[in-house]
Design a protein around this motif. Structure first.
Motif, PDB file in Angstrom:
ATOM      1  N   SER A  21       0.011  -2.403   7.236  1.00 21.04           N
ATOM      2  CA  SER A  21      -1.390  -2.165   6.920  1.00 21.04           C
ATOM      3  C   SER A  21      -2.218  -3.436   7.127  1.00 21.04           C
ATOM      4  O   SER A  21      -1.728  -4.537   6.927  1.00 21.04           O
ATOM      5  CB  SER A  21      -1.531  -1.718   5.467  1.00 21.04           C
ATOM      6  OG  SER A  21      -0.805  -0.550   5.243  1.00 21.04           O
ATOM      7  N   GLU A  22      -3.483  -3.230   7.492  1.00 14.21           N
ATOM      8  CA  GLU A  22      -4.430  -4.342   7.579  1.00 14.21           C
ATOM      9  C   GLU A  22      -5.344  -4.265   6.373  1.00 14.21           C
ATOM     10  O   GLU A  22      -6.073  -3.292   6.201  1.00 14.21           O
ATOM     11  CB  GLU A  22      -5.237  -4.256   8.872  1.00 14.21           C
ATOM     12  CG  GLU A  22      -4.410  -4.580  10.095  1.00 14.21           C
ATOM     13  CD  GLU A  22      -5.277  -4.679  11.339  1.00 14.21           C
ATOM     14  OE1 GLU A  22      -6.388  -5.221  11.254  1.00 14.21           O
ATOM     15  OE2 GLU A  22      -4.817  -4.201  12.380  1.00 14.21           O
ATOM     16  N   TYR A  23      -5.285  -5.300   5.524  1.00  9.87           N
ATOM     17  CA  TYR A  23      -6.026  -5.329   4.259  1.00  9.87           C
ATOM     18  C   TYR A  23      -6.992  -6.507   4.256  1.00  9.87           C
ATOM     19  O   TYR A  23      -6.640  -7.610   4.665  1.00  9.87           O
ATOM     20  CB  TYR A  23      -5.051  -5.459   3.098  1.00  9.87           C
ATOM     21  CG  TYR A  23      -5.709  -5.726   1.766  1.00  9.87           C
ATOM     22  CD1 TYR A  23      -6.402  -4.735   1.095  1.00  9.87           C
ATOM     23  CD2 TYR A  23      -5.617  -6.986   1.173  1.00  9.87           C
ATOM     24  CE1 TYR A  23      -6.998  -4.978  -0.139  1.00  9.87           C
ATOM     25  CE2 TYR A  23      -6.201  -7.239  -0.051  1.00  9.87           C
ATOM     26  CZ  TYR A  23      -6.885  -6.233  -0.702  1.00  9.87           C
ATOM     27  OH  TYR A  23      -7.471  -6.482  -1.911  1.00  9.87           O
ATOM     28  N   LEU A  64      -8.948  -1.185   4.209  1.00  5.16           N
ATOM     29  CA  LEU A  64      -7.535  -0.953   4.480  1.00  5.16           C
ATOM     30  C   LEU A  64      -7.431  -0.051   5.692  1.00  5.16           C
ATOM     31  O   LEU A  64      -7.970   1.064   5.682  1.00  5.16           O
ATOM     32  CB  LEU A  64      -6.846  -0.323   3.263  1.00  5.16           C
ATOM     33  CG  LEU A  64      -5.340  -0.132   3.362  1.00  5.16           C
ATOM     34  CD1 LEU A  64      -4.619  -1.476   3.446  1.00  5.16           C
ATOM     35  CD2 LEU A  64      -4.824   0.679   2.192  1.00  5.16           C
ATOM     36  N   ASP A  65      -6.807  -0.556   6.723  1.00  8.70           N
ATOM     37  CA  ASP A  65      -6.618   0.195   7.967  1.00  8.70           C
ATOM     38  C   ASP A  65      -7.928   0.762   8.514  1.00  8.70           C
ATOM     39  O   ASP A  65      -8.007   1.920   8.924  1.00  8.70           O
ATOM     40  CB  ASP A  65      -5.599   1.314   7.778  1.00  8.70           C
ATOM     41  CG  ASP A  65      -4.211   0.773   7.460  1.00  8.70           C
ATOM     42  OD1 ASP A  65      -3.905  -0.360   7.891  1.00  8.70           O
ATOM     43  OD2 ASP A  65      -3.435   1.461   6.778  1.00  8.70           O
ATOM     44  N   GLY A  66      -8.981  -0.055   8.461  1.00  6.86           N
ATOM     45  CA  GLY A  66     -10.256   0.322   9.063  1.00  6.86           C
ATOM     46  C   GLY A  66     -11.157   1.181   8.200  1.00  6.86           C
ATOM     47  O   GLY A  66     -12.257   1.530   8.605  1.00  6.86           O
ATOM     48  N   LYS A  67     -10.722   1.536   6.992  1.00 10.94           N
ATOM     49  CA  LYS A  67     -11.560   2.321   6.078  1.00 10.94           C
ATOM     50  C   LYS A  67     -11.894   1.466   4.866  1.00 10.94           C
ATOM     51  O   LYS A  67     -11.094   0.636   4.438  1.00 10.94           O
ATOM     52  CB  LYS A  67     -10.848   3.603   5.651  1.00 10.94           C
ATOM     53  CG  LYS A  67     -10.645   4.553   6.811  1.00 10.94           C
ATOM     54  CD  LYS A  67     -10.074   5.852   6.350  1.00 10.94           C
ATOM     55  CE  LYS A  67      -9.923   6.786   7.548  1.00 10.94           C
ATOM     56  NZ  LYS A  67      -9.418   8.083   7.173  1.00 10.94           N
ATOM     57  N   ILE A  91      -2.936  -0.793  -1.556  1.00  6.88           N
ATOM     58  CA  ILE A  91      -2.203   0.229  -0.789  1.00  6.88           C
ATOM     59  C   ILE A  91      -1.769   1.370  -1.706  1.00  6.88           C
ATOM     60  O   ILE A  91      -1.905   2.550  -1.358  1.00  6.88           O
ATOM     61  CB  ILE A  91      -0.996  -0.397  -0.061  1.00  6.88           C
ATOM     62  CG1 ILE A  91      -1.490  -1.315   1.065  1.00  6.88           C
ATOM     63  CG2 ILE A  91      -0.053   0.679   0.477  1.00  6.88           C
ATOM     64  CD1 ILE A  91      -0.410  -2.175   1.694  1.00  6.88           C
TER      65      ILE A  91
END
Length: 105
Positions: free
Chosen positions: A2-4, A26-29, A82
């Motif tokens: 994940s990207e945070y 998180l993940d673009g949202k 997450i």
């Protein structure tokens, strides 16, 4: 993986009441997490999370964060973010609606 990214954090804590809010991606949202409570026990402790639909919604929410900042929050760990998003997704709650993560009611 994940990207945070923690975007903003605000908090109020006078030793009796608190209102802590995090805005993160998180993940673009984008999401808003709120934790509100009272050490006195008179106000139930609760936490909510909401997926922010767009930047306009985010701007409105962040504008409301102009509160007395007596205590800077300690950050929001990626693993916690997450987990909260996972609970939100599993609940079926739609973007723009809040989901209660916990409550002492």
């Amino acid at each position: 993986m994940s990207e945070y990214k923690l975007i903003a954090e605000e908090g109020y804590n006078d030793g009796w009441y608190w209102d802590t809010r995090y805005c993160f991606e998180l993940d673009g949202k984008r999401y808003i997490l709120a934790d509100v409570g009272s050490c006195s026990g008179y106000i139930p402790n609760h936490g909510e999370i909401m997926e922010v639909e767009n930047d306009e919604s985010l701007d409105i929410l962040l504008k409301d964060w102009d509160i007395d900042k007596m205590d800077k929050p300690g950050g929001l760990a990626e693993k916690d973010a997450i987990q909260y998003v996972k609970q939100l997704k599993e609940s079926g709650t739609k973007a723009g609606e809040s989901f209660e993560l916990w409550s002492d009611d």
